[in-house]
Design a protein around this motif. Structure first.
Motif, PDB file in Angstrom:
ATOM      1  N   ALA A 189      48.294  -6.625  37.453  1.00 51.77           N
ATOM      2  CA  ALA A 189      48.352  -6.810  35.995  1.00 51.77           C
ATOM      3  C   ALA A 189      48.129  -5.466  35.311  1.00 51.77           C
ATOM      4  CB  ALA A 189      47.306  -7.821  35.534  1.00 51.77           C
ATOM      5  N   TYR A 226      41.233  -5.314  22.823  1.00 48.94           N
ATOM      6  CA  TYR A 226      42.385  -5.213  21.925  1.00 48.94           C
ATOM      7  C   TYR A 226      42.019  -4.422  20.675  1.00 48.94           C
ATOM      8  CZ  TYR A 226      43.676  -9.392  24.684  1.00 48.94           C
ATOM      9  OH  TYR A 226      43.926 -10.297  25.683  1.00 48.94           O
ATOM     10  N   HIS A 256      54.594 -12.642  29.388  1.00 50.11           N
ATOM     11  CA  HIS A 256      54.386 -13.336  28.114  1.00 50.11           C
ATOM     12  C   HIS A 256      54.811 -12.423  26.973  1.00 50.11           C
ATOM     13  CE1 HIS A 256      51.797 -14.305  24.516  1.00 50.11           C
ATOM     14  NE2 HIS A 256      52.381 -15.468  24.739  1.00 50.11           N
ATOM     15  N   ALA A 312      44.640 -10.073  28.761  1.00 53.87           N
ATOM     16  CA  ALA A 312      45.198 -11.363  28.361  1.00 53.87           C
ATOM     17  C   ALA A 312      45.248 -12.350  29.520  1.00 53.87           C
ATOM     18  CB  ALA A 312      46.607 -11.171  27.792  1.00 53.87           C
ATOM     19  N   TRP A 313      45.290 -11.840  30.761  1.00 51.92           N
ATOM     20  CA  TRP A 313      45.378 -12.704  31.938  1.00 51.92           C
ATOM     21  C   TRP A 313      44.010 -13.086  32.495  1.00 51.92           C
ATOM     22  CZ3 TRP A 313      50.064 -14.519  32.421  1.00 51.92           C
ATOM     23  CH2 TRP A 313      51.145 -13.758  31.950  1.00 51.92           C
ATOM     24  N   ASP A 332      48.495  -2.638  31.997  1.00 58.56           N
ATOM     25  CA  ASP A 332      48.794  -2.453  30.581  1.00 58.56           C
ATOM     26  C   ASP A 332      50.188  -1.833  30.510  1.00 58.56           C
ATOM     27  OD1 ASP A 332      46.184  -3.210  29.995  1.00 58.56           O
ATOM     28  OD2 ASP A 332      45.500  -1.174  29.535  1.00 58.56           O
ATOM     29  N   HIS A 337      51.606  -8.610  30.108  1.00 58.45           N
ATOM     30  CA  HIS A 337      51.059  -9.119  28.856  1.00 58.45           C
ATOM     31  C   HIS A 337      52.014  -8.880  27.692  1.00 58.45           C
ATOM     32  CE1 HIS A 337      50.289  -5.202  26.977  1.00 58.45           C
ATOM     33  NE2 HIS A 337      50.106  -4.779  28.207  1.00 58.45           N
ATOM     34  N   HIS A 350      46.218  -5.998  29.542  1.00 58.96           N
ATOM     35  CA  HIS A 350      46.210  -6.835  30.746  1.00 58.96           C
ATOM     36  C   HIS A 350      45.068  -7.848  30.736  1.00 58.96           C
ATOM     37  CE1 HIS A 350      42.978  -4.140  32.135  1.00 58.96           C
ATOM     38  NE2 HIS A 350      42.675  -5.095  32.999  1.00 58.96           N
ATOM     39  N   GLU A 400      48.243  -7.264  22.885  1.00 56.22           N
ATOM     40  CA  GLU A 400      47.160  -7.414  23.854  1.00 56.22           C
ATOM     41  C   GLU A 400      47.202  -6.314  24.920  1.00 56.22           C
ATOM     42  OE1 GLU A 400      46.126 -12.053  23.750  1.00 56.22           O
ATOM     43  OE2 GLU A 400      48.031 -11.634  24.753  1.00 56.22           O
TER      44      GLU A 400
END
Length: 313
Positions: free
Chosen positions: A71, A207, A118, A55-56, A73, A47, A53, A51
């Protein structure tokens, strides 16, 4: 599992994401909050700022039908560890973050894997591909150009449009104290025009919770301080030494974002990598949340082993 969609009215993610295992994994000096699951070749999802993880969430469940998805953090973000800052900012450099991720994947039994990153996660991903070409089989970067290129090309547009790069990189505690007065306003309103508030509520809540922790704010600032110092230096050293990314590389960017307006993005990446494809997707910077169908299709097509234009099946 259902296909990704805009955030459901109840704030939940599409079916599949919550089925992935949630855990904390020690990877040396830090512990990472991680969600993983699925079946098939390993795919690491990284991520960006500000953000976690989550975010996915709109695509990870669907990707888990084809891949074993991991995924985390990143260090400093979410519920992962926040190591102490050091004078050169290396404890939040992308090299250190990449080493965390390699240790994570090895602990899960994967010595080589594909990576999608990202924003800040994209910077971790390409640093990993440069430092450890033996572990990255295929690489996707979303809405970034290399950090060294960003600083070398900085101009008035950058100063006004990406002002947070310089602000967050100011010496401690200047940005920390200013952000700490109202972290919700800074992260969700002052930056990104309020776009994050429109994302799935479960992710936004995560977040916001994390950003209210002063240790997270310090870590995010250190991330950007690293970008202005050690990350930039390492990029410049690689360019001077002629090091290149050797794995197949997919570059996707926001068609309504800064990269489309400011750069010839594919041309820049072809100066860094041997095998580059990609294109723009019609959305803003937060590509996974703003255009999950197109972003998923492009990622899945590329990492399944065949090339498909951005946004096509």
């Amino acid at each position: 599992m259902s296909t990704p969609a805009d955030a459901p009215s109840d704030g939940a993610f599409p079916d599949g994401f919550d089925e992935l295992r949630l855990s904390h994994v020690s990877v040396g000096e830090v512990s990472l909050r991680v969600r993983d699951g699925g079946s098939g070749p390993p795919l690491l999802l990284l991520h960006g700022y500000p953000e976690t993880h989550l975010a996915w969430g709109l695509v990870a469940g669907e990707l888990a039908r084809t891949f074993t998805v991991v995924a985390p953090d990143l260090r400093g973000y979410g519920d992962s560890s926040k190591p102490a800052a050091v004078p050169g900012h290396e404890s939040y450099g992308k090299r250190a973050m990449a080493e965390d991720c390699i240790a994570l994947m090895r602990g899960l039994g994967f010595d080589a894997f594909d990576v999608v990153g990202h924003d800040r996660g994209g910077r971790v991903a390409y640093r990993m591909a440069l430092d450890h070409p033996e572990v990255v089989r295929r690489l996707t970067v979303l809405d970034v150009i290399p950090t060294g290129e960003v600083w070398a090309r900085a101009d008035a547009r950058f100063a006004l449009g990406y002002w947070h790069w310089a602000f967050l990189a100011q010496p401690s505690p200047i940005p920390e104290r200013l952000i700490g007065r109202d972290p919700d306003f800074f992260l969700f309103d002052a930056e990104f025009g309020g776009a994050i508030r429109r994302f799935p509520p479960v992710a936004v809540a995560d977040y916001a919770r994390c950003a209210r922790d002063p240790a997270t704010v310090e870590a995010m600032c250190e991330d950007y301080r690293a970008g202005a110092t050690c990350d930039r230096r390492e990029d410049d050293e690689d360019r001077a030494a002629g090091r290149r990314i050797t794995c197949p590389t997919q570059v996707l960017w926001a068609g309504r974002g800064a990269l489309e307006a400011w750069y010839d993005t594919l041309a820049i990446w072809r100066e860094w990598a041997d095998d580059v494809t990609g294109g723009a997707i019609d959305c803003g910077h937060f590509m996974v949340e703003e255009s999950p169908h197109e972003t998923l299709s492009a990622i899945r097509g590329f990492h399944a082993g065949h090339r498909s234009p951005a946004g096509s099946a």
